[in-house]
Design an enzyme around this catalytic site. Structure first.
Site, PDB file in Angstrom:
ATOM      1  N   SER A 175      60.412 148.011   3.298  1.00 56.44           N
ATOM      2  CA  SER A 175      60.728 149.376   3.730  1.00 56.44           C
ATOM      3  C   SER A 175      60.047 149.850   5.009  1.00 56.44           C
ATOM      4  CB  SER A 175      60.392 150.337   2.592  1.00 56.44           C
ATOM      5  OG  SER A 175      59.057 150.120   2.176  1.00 56.44           O
ATOM      6  N   LYS A 181      62.327 155.864   6.967  1.00 54.69           N
ATOM      7  CA  LYS A 181      62.161 157.324   6.908  1.00 54.69           C
ATOM      8  C   LYS A 181      63.068 158.087   7.884  1.00 54.69           C
ATOM      9  CE  LYS A 181      59.105 158.306   3.752  1.00 54.69           C
ATOM     10  NZ  LYS A 181      59.267 159.384   2.768  1.00 54.69           N
TER      11      LYS A 181
HETATM   12  C1  LIG Z   1      56.964 152.027   4.144  1.00 53.98           C
HETATM   13  C2  LIG Z   1      57.233 152.926   2.994  1.00 53.98           C
HETATM   14  N1  LIG Z   1      57.800 152.405   1.899  1.00 53.98           N
HETATM   15  C3  LIG Z   1      58.090 153.164   0.832  1.00 53.98           C
HETATM   16  C4  LIG Z   1      57.799 154.504   0.800  1.00 53.98           C
HETATM   17  C5  LIG Z   1      58.125 155.301  -0.426  1.00 53.98           C
HETATM   18  O1  LIG Z   1      59.208 156.139  -0.237  1.00 53.98           O
HETATM   19  P1  LIG Z   1      59.480 157.318  -1.243  1.00 53.98           P
HETATM   20  O2  LIG Z   1      58.378 158.329  -1.067  1.00 53.98           O
HETATM   21  O3  LIG Z   1      60.799 157.844  -0.854  1.00 53.98           O
HETATM   22  O4  LIG Z   1      59.450 156.721  -2.613  1.00 53.98           O
HETATM   23  C6  LIG Z   1      57.205 155.107   1.924  1.00 53.98           C
HETATM   24  C7  LIG Z   1      56.895 156.533   1.934  1.00 53.98           C
HETATM   25  O5  LIG Z   1      56.374 157.066   2.864  1.00 53.98           O
HETATM   26  C8  LIG Z   1      56.923 154.298   3.049  1.00 53.98           C
HETATM   27  O6  LIG Z   1      56.345 154.820   4.152  1.00 53.98           O
END
Ligand SMILES: Cc1ncc(COP(=O)(O)O)c(C=O)c1O
Length: 400
Positions: A303, A52
């Site tokens: 992520s 993020k």
């Molecule tokens: C760890 C994590 N992965 C994935 C996402 C999803 O991202 P996006 O909202 O850009 O699809 C988030 C969103 O907050 C997140 O915190």
């Protein structure tokens, strides 16, 4: 809304000194398990523990001097809050983060530690968001949207450029979808460099709103929003994100159950020595369940890693159960001396380690002279559990 490859290239040079280049390495255990090369892009190692930072830093860098002097506001109790807080601090910009009054103290403190002013307002996320909009209006703060923003999407897209520098000739990239900013940015970058690459999105089956929109062009609001992949649990999917990006750049979307996500978290802990939160492990869960058609070389986006410590032990237990490494069994046996010792003898014979035992003689459903024993045992696989169940049944126990 439009985001181009050049926007993402520009974002990369804008934010390069603020973010870390996270590892992207092959996981031999995962590759062996699924029969194709699997690279893990470990964005849980990013500053603030998730990708993020990328989008927030790019957005804040794009503001005019006047806007920077006023400050920014965001609404989030999760990774976006921390990304905005740290990016703003590093750029000497004031940040205000609105969270619902029910936000966990750990999230509030983490966000404050990165330098944000946290305002707790309202009982729900929607109430907090409404208040953040009001503040933006009243105080002339710039509202930093977590995904419906070109600069934010371009920032998230820098992860795609980084992956392309780290691994050549990828066939597939697998990413979680919440609002869709991450997968959209990554897809735009990667498809420009290699139009043949397949981009697969993963959602939690409990809150699969973008999946439904993708598959049926419509969606049903989930009846409950609880999932361990809380970072990607978006109640109402963004139509603009779907129309402008997801429908154009994403080749398929699959869903995963919480048990699969727990298993992926445990896999990452055990095999990659890496801590992922639910949303962060969802894409690996998609791969491990076999729901995704893989190519020869695939990259899984891990992520984020911001998981509550008290959640970790629960998740480990769930993941262990899912993998047959832990089993909860209830057996009803005759209430006579020696029953328990006979039972433990059978478990010992089958090399099952007993972790917990609970003896119940008064349950209504039990016949007189029967006793129920619940136990938790350490096992090695589902086959192992099946063998134990058969042995107990053969001895005469009623296995539930
Ligand atoms: C760890 C994590 N992965 C994935 C996402 C999803 O991202 P996006 O909202 O850009 O699809 C988030 C969103 O907050 C997140 O915190």
């Amino acid at each position: 809304m439009k985001v181009t490859f050049d926007d993402i290239k520009a974002a990369q040079s804008t934010i390069q000194d603020l973010i870390l280049k996270t590892p992207c390495e092959i996981s031999s255990s995962c590759s062996k398990l699924v029969g194709s090369d699997i690279y893990l892009k470990l964005e849980n190692n990013q500053r603030t523990g998730s990708f993020k930072m990328r989008g927030a830093a790019n957005k804040i860098a794009s503001l005019s001097a006047q806007e920077k002097a006023k400050g920014v506001v965001a609404c989030s109790a999760g990774n976006h809050a921390q990304g905005v807080a740290l990016s703003a601090s590093l750029s000497h910009v004031k940040s205000v983060i609105v969270m619902p009054e029910t936000a966990p103290l750990t999230k509030v403190q983490a966000t404050q530690n990165y330098g944000a002013e946290v305002i707790l307002h309202g009982q729900s996320f929607d109430e907090a968001k409404e208040y953040a909009f009001q503040l933006a209006d009243q105080k002339s703060y710039v509202f930093v949207h977590p995904y419906e923003d070109e600069k934010v999407i371009a920032g998230q897209g820098t992860i795609g450029l980084e992956i392309a520098e780290q691994v050549a000739d990828l066939d597939t990239i697998i990413a979680p979808i919440g609002g869709g900013g991450l997968i959209s940015g990554a897809a735009i970058a990667l498809k420009e460099l290699n139009p043949k690459i397949r981009v697969i999105g993963v959602q939690a089956s409990a809150v699969d709103t973008m999946y439904q929109l993708y598959k049926t062009r419509d969606f049903k609001a989930p009846t409950h929003t609880g999932t361990i992949a809380d970072g990607i649990a978006i109640k109402v999917p963004s139509r603009v994100m779907y129309e402008k990006f997801i429908s154009r750049y994403v080749d398929d979307v699959v869903t995963v159950a919480d048990g699969d996500v727990a298993e992926a978290i445990v896999f990452l802990l055990e095999r990659a020595k890496s801590v992922a939160e639910g949303a962060g492990a969802a894409s690996l869960a998609g791969v491990l369940t076999g729901k995704i058609k893989l190519g020869k070389r695939n990259c899984v986006l891990v992520s984020g890693g911001n998981i509550d410590l008290n959640m970790v032990s629960q998740v480990i237990q769930r993941g262990q159960i899912q993998r047959g490494r832990l089993s909860e069994m209830s057996v009803i046996v005759p209430d006579v001396p020696g029953s328990l010792s006979q039972l433990t003898k059978i478990l010992a014979l089958h090399k099952a380690n007993i972790l917990e035992v609970h003896h119940d003689r008064v349950k209504n459903s039990l016949a007189l002279k029967e006793t129920k024993i619940d136990f938790v045992i350490e096992t090695t696989s589902h086959e192992h559990i099946q063998k134990i169940r058969e042995a107990l049944s053969q001895w005469g126990a009623k296995v539930q």
